[in-house]
Write an enzyme that holds these catalytic residues in place. Sequence first.
Site, PDB file in Angstrom:
ATOM      1  N   PRO A  88     -11.165  -7.178 -16.398  1.00 21.95           N
ATOM      2  CA  PRO A  88     -11.284  -6.066 -17.343  1.00 21.95           C
ATOM      3  C   PRO A  88     -12.521  -5.207 -17.068  1.00 21.95           C
ATOM      4  CG  PRO A  88     -10.756  -8.113 -18.494  1.00 21.95           C
ATOM      5  CD  PRO A  88     -11.068  -8.492 -17.070  1.00 21.95           C
TER       6      PRO A  88
ATOM      7  N   ARG B 135     -12.942  -2.723 -14.991  1.00 23.71           N
ATOM      8  CA  ARG B 135     -13.198  -2.396 -13.578  1.00 23.71           C
ATOM      9  C   ARG B 135     -12.582  -1.038 -13.214  1.00 23.71           C
ATOM     10  NH1 ARG B 135     -15.706  -7.017 -15.004  1.00 23.71           N
ATOM     11  NH2 ARG B 135     -16.709  -7.991 -13.215  1.00 23.71           N
TER      12      ARG B 135
ATOM     13  N   PHE C 226      -8.443   3.924 -15.368  1.00 16.76           N
ATOM     14  CA  PHE C 226      -9.014   5.186 -14.874  1.00 16.76           C
ATOM     15  C   PHE C 226      -8.364   5.581 -13.542  1.00 16.76           C
ATOM     16  CE2 PHE C 226     -12.123   7.120 -12.010  1.00 16.76           C
ATOM     17  CZ  PHE C 226     -12.722   8.120 -12.779  1.00 16.76           C
TER      18      PHE C 226
ATOM     19  N   ARG D 263     -14.224 -11.937 -23.262  1.00 17.56           N
ATOM     20  CA  ARG D 263     -12.866 -11.727 -22.722  1.00 17.56           C
ATOM     21  C   ARG D 263     -12.922 -11.749 -21.183  1.00 17.56           C
ATOM     22  NH1 ARG D 263      -8.886  -6.497 -23.739  1.00 17.56           N
ATOM     23  NH2 ARG D 263      -9.418  -6.864 -25.918  1.00 17.56           N
TER      24      ARG D 263
ATOM     25  N   ARG E 162     -12.964  33.343 -12.012  1.00 12.64           N
ATOM     26  CA  ARG E 162     -12.291  34.339 -11.186  1.00 12.64           C
ATOM     27  C   ARG E 162     -13.360  35.305 -10.685  1.00 12.64           C
ATOM     28  NH1 ARG E 162      -7.487  37.034 -14.445  1.00 12.64           N
ATOM     29  NH2 ARG E 162      -7.277  38.104 -12.433  1.00 12.64           N
ATOM     30  N   HIS E 163     -13.034  36.078  -9.665  1.00 11.30           N
ATOM     31  CA  HIS E 163     -13.947  37.141  -9.220  1.00 11.30           C
ATOM     32  C   HIS E 163     -14.113  38.149 -10.360  1.00 11.30           C
ATOM     33  CE1 HIS E 163     -10.351  39.583  -9.000  1.00 11.30           C
ATOM     34  NE2 HIS E 163      -9.773  38.552  -8.402  1.00 11.30           N
TER      35      HIS E 163
ATOM     36  N   ASN F  38      -7.576  45.465  -9.732  1.00  8.65           N
ATOM     37  CA  ASN F  38      -7.288  45.039 -11.122  1.00  8.65           C
ATOM     38  C   ASN F  38      -7.208  46.269 -12.023  1.00  8.65           C
ATOM     39  OD1 ASN F  38      -9.506  42.138 -10.940  1.00  8.65           O
ATOM     40  ND2 ASN F  38      -7.314  42.267 -10.532  1.00  8.65           N
TER      41      ASN F  38
ATOM     42  N   ARG G  41     -13.709  40.320  -2.811  1.00 11.05           N
ATOM     43  CA  ARG G  41     -14.056  40.327  -4.245  1.00 11.05           C
ATOM     44  C   ARG G  41     -14.702  39.024  -4.725  1.00 11.05           C
ATOM     45  NH1 ARG G  41      -8.545  40.503  -3.405  1.00 11.05           N
ATOM     46  NH2 ARG G  41      -7.099  39.234  -4.639  1.00 11.05           N
TER      47      ARG G  41
ATOM     48  N   GLU H 139      -6.186  34.268  -2.617  1.00 12.99           N
ATOM     49  CA  GLU H 139      -5.161  34.432  -3.653  1.00 12.99           C
ATOM     50  C   GLU H 139      -3.761  34.200  -3.098  1.00 12.99           C
ATOM     51  OE1 GLU H 139      -4.210  33.947  -6.332  1.00 12.99           O
ATOM     52  OE2 GLU H 139      -4.347  35.643  -7.719  1.00 12.99           O
TER      53      GLU H 139
ATOM     54  N   TYR I 274       3.038  45.526 -10.954  1.00 12.47           N
ATOM     55  CA  TYR I 274       4.244  44.800 -11.401  1.00 12.47           C
ATOM     56  C   TYR I 274       5.362  45.793 -11.730  1.00 12.47           C
ATOM     57  CZ  TYR I 274       1.390  40.534 -11.717  1.00 12.47           C
ATOM     58  OH  TYR I 274       0.581  39.452 -11.443  1.00 12.47           O
TER      59      TYR I 274
ATOM     60  N   HIS J   4      -9.389  33.134  -7.416  1.00 16.49           N
ATOM     61  CA  HIS J   4      -8.448  34.139  -7.928  1.00 16.49           C
ATOM     62  C   HIS J   4      -7.546  33.541  -9.000  1.00 16.49           C
ATOM     63  CE1 HIS J   4      -9.532  36.579  -4.359  1.00 16.49           C
ATOM     64  NE2 HIS J   4      -9.698  35.372  -3.826  1.00 16.49           N
TER      65      HIS J   4
ATOM     66  N   TYR K  72     -11.632   9.167 -19.287  1.00 14.04           N
ATOM     67  CA  TYR K  72     -10.175   9.271 -19.260  1.00 14.04           C
ATOM     68  C   TYR K  72      -9.690  10.708 -19.357  1.00 14.04           C
ATOM     69  CZ  TYR K  72      -9.587   4.260 -20.210  1.00 14.04           C
ATOM     70  OH  TYR K  72      -9.581   2.892 -20.161  1.00 14.04           O
TER      71      TYR K  72
HETATM   72  P1  ATP Z   1      -8.982  -3.305 -18.788  1.00 11.38           P
HETATM   73  O1  ATP Z   1      -8.514  -4.371 -17.878  1.00 11.38           O
HETATM   74  O2  ATP Z   1      -9.750  -3.788 -19.952  1.00 11.38           O
HETATM   75  O3  ATP Z   1      -7.916  -2.351 -19.185  1.00 11.38           O
HETATM   76  P2  ATP Z   1      -9.821  -1.393 -16.770  1.00 11.38           P
HETATM   77  O4  ATP Z   1     -10.144  -2.101 -15.497  1.00 11.38           O
HETATM   78  O5  ATP Z   1      -8.493  -0.742 -16.896  1.00 11.38           O
HETATM   79  O6  ATP Z   1     -10.054  -2.397 -17.971  1.00 11.38           O
HETATM   80  P3  ATP Z   1     -10.902   1.144 -17.490  1.00 11.38           P
HETATM   81  O7  ATP Z   1     -10.408   1.177 -18.891  1.00 11.38           O
HETATM   82  O8  ATP Z   1     -10.168   1.993 -16.529  1.00 11.38           O
HETATM   83  O9  ATP Z   1     -10.989  -0.351 -16.997  1.00 11.38           O
HETATM   84  O10 ATP Z   1     -12.435   1.521 -17.436  1.00 11.38           O
HETATM   85  C1  ATP Z   1     -12.823   2.868 -17.397  1.00 11.38           C
HETATM   86  C2  ATP Z   1     -14.237   2.980 -16.897  1.00 11.38           C
HETATM   87  O11 ATP Z   1     -14.311   2.457 -15.558  1.00 11.38           O
HETATM   88  C3  ATP Z   1     -14.684   4.416 -16.814  1.00 11.38           C
HETATM   89  O12 ATP Z   1     -15.891   4.520 -17.551  1.00 11.38           O
HETATM   90  C4  ATP Z   1     -14.897   4.685 -15.329  1.00 11.38           C
HETATM   91  O13 ATP Z   1     -16.031   5.503 -15.085  1.00 11.38           O
HETATM   92  C5  ATP Z   1     -15.106   3.312 -14.741  1.00 11.38           C
HETATM   93  N1  ATP Z   1     -14.608   3.162 -13.375  1.00 11.38           N
HETATM   94  C6  ATP Z   1     -13.756   3.962 -12.712  1.00 11.38           C
HETATM   95  N2  ATP Z   1     -13.526   3.488 -11.469  1.00 11.38           N
HETATM   96  C7  ATP Z   1     -14.223   2.359 -11.334  1.00 11.38           C
HETATM   97  C8  ATP Z   1     -14.372   1.397 -10.285  1.00 11.38           C
HETATM   98  N3  ATP Z   1     -13.729   1.554  -9.125  1.00 11.38           N
HETATM   99  N4  ATP Z   1     -15.174   0.337 -10.504  1.00 11.38           N
HETATM  100  C9  ATP Z   1     -15.807   0.185 -11.684  1.00 11.38           C
HETATM  101  N5  ATP Z   1     -15.710   1.060 -12.721  1.00 11.38           N
HETATM  102  C10 ATP Z   1     -14.930   2.133 -12.562  1.00 11.38           C
HETATM  103  O1  F6P Z   2      -3.622  40.553 -10.686  1.00 14.79           O
HETATM  104  C1  F6P Z   2      -4.585  39.746 -10.097  1.00 14.79           C
HETATM  105  C2  F6P Z   2      -3.978  38.666  -9.211  1.00 14.79           C
HETATM  106  O2  F6P Z   2      -5.022  37.847  -8.703  1.00 14.79           O
HETATM  107  C3  F6P Z   2      -3.070  39.174  -8.059  1.00 14.79           C
HETATM  108  O3  F6P Z   2      -3.757  39.507  -6.869  1.00 14.79           O
HETATM  109  C4  F6P Z   2      -2.070  38.033  -7.886  1.00 14.79           C
HETATM  110  O4  F6P Z   2      -0.885  38.395  -7.209  1.00 14.79           O
HETATM  111  C5  F6P Z   2      -1.822  37.671  -9.331  1.00 14.79           C
HETATM  112  O5  F6P Z   2      -3.069  37.829 -10.015  1.00 14.79           O
HETATM  113  C6  F6P Z   2      -1.346  36.245  -9.539  1.00 14.79           C
HETATM  114  O6  F6P Z   2      -0.955  36.125 -10.896  1.00 14.79           O
HETATM  115  P1  F6P Z   2       0.625  36.012 -11.274  1.00 14.79           P
HETATM  116  O7  F6P Z   2       1.048  34.814 -10.524  1.00 14.79           O
HETATM  117  O8  F6P Z   2       0.617  35.862 -12.789  1.00 14.79           O
HETATM  118  O9  F6P Z   2       1.372  37.240 -10.823  1.00 14.79           O
END
Ligand code: ATP
Ligand code: F6P
Length: 450
Positions: free
Chosen positions: A22, A24, A28, A168, A230-231, A237, A281, A301, A312, A366, A403
Amino acid sequence: MGFYTVSNVEDMRICVVMVGLPARGKSFISQKIVRYLSWLSIKAKCFNVGTYRRKVGPAHPDADFFDPSNKEGSQVRQNAVTEAVKDMMAWFSEENGVVAILDATNSTKERRRWVLKLCRENAIEPMFLESWCDDKELILRNISDVKTSSPDYEGIDPEVATKDFLRRISNYEKVYEPLDSDCDKDLTFVKLINVAQEVIVNGIQSYLESRVVFYVMNLHIRPRCIWLSRHGESVYNVEKKIGGDSSLSPRGLQYAEKLPEIVRKSAGDVNLTVWTSTLCRTQQTAQHLPYKQLQWKALDELDAGVCDGMTYEEIEEKYPEDFKARDDDKYEYRYPGGESYRDVVIRLEPIIMELERQENILIVTHQAVLRCIYAYFMNVPQEESPWMSIPLHTLIRLEPRAYGTEVTRIKADIPAVSTYKEKGTSKLGESSSDATAKFRNLLNGAPPSA
Ligand code: ATP
Ligand code: F6P
């Protein structure tokens, strides 16, 4: 183009069997894999055995429940995993699932043999993923970050909950058998040691498994933030044109001048790196930022192909069928000679992988690209992501948490046109209630702990 098409993976069925004591990070890691694969259109689902255990057993079990000599507790736990596996098998066969994650401790060889047998009987490829960790400080931090607030300890004082959770863990340690390169050499497995300080990989069978391994190897849990912007408003625009490589408008240049101050207010003195696209941009927008900068072609983009440089309204007039087809399925629609949102997601995959590896990054890009990156972090479904409102002159701060991701939007006080086009019209602008609903600025879903 790209890594996966549906035909690559539709025949594959992989069960990622989590292994580890637990606290670990198993839940996550499971949640992140599901989010990553779903973003790449690979059907993935996590089956959290803790949730099943709470349904079939006591709501608030104390550490004694997990003692291996507690026969009643052991039976409830076996019932819970049996129910989870049953649902998982149904998901594979009825919903054509591709990657299931069995999120439980699966800490004994006996349990793993049982899962292995069921997978083999059902033509599912098992891949074991162990998180092994002996960093006591990190484990205590994990307990305080997520375990004391778990439904198991509802209404219980955090100090009492911490002590009970440590008991536990001790109960699990009595029977825990880590994966072993010698004894388990016939299994497909990956073992992460102290997050990913050391990684042992054994017997990977398929490309998809190797992608999952590569992804988990790149994860880190150091605190950091990602900023997205975005830019600034561009000449195109203002002229309501899409695509192109125009410069910033006078108001866009004002945003570029103000951006360093807005970033500093949000980031403080932390060191960050700025990523821009190769288009003029975004580089103009980043020009006053006092940080290291990197240009990525992958951040350009969405390519509007033959419609590049049009409004459009012109598209609706000249290509009415295309205009409608895009509104009908904006994620899949590919401009003639250009790209779809799906194409953009696929070219952004290396950016996401690199973002997972990095610490503080500010991305200036973009509208369409930003929607795709945002969708990854916030788990936004494909039918929604191309319609999200991401206004100009707004800095978005993403802070990954245990999470989920916390989002803050910081609006610069510099007016800009709206480039948002709603479904069914070629006019720009949006009704504000729609836009707010489409933009998820809450924490995304938190799985219950196992
Ligand atoms: P349990 O068996 O009780 O469910 P678990 O192993 O599923 O426990 P998590 O609930 O996923 O544990 O714990 C989440 C926490 O573990 C987060 O705070 C996260 O930052 C941390 N965490 C993520 N990856 C790792 C890792 N590889 N080793 C240790 N801790 C980690
Ligand atoms: O209008 C700005 C812009 O970045 C365009 O250059 C691009 O085609 C569009 O937005 C993407 O948005 P949508 O997928 O909603 O058309």
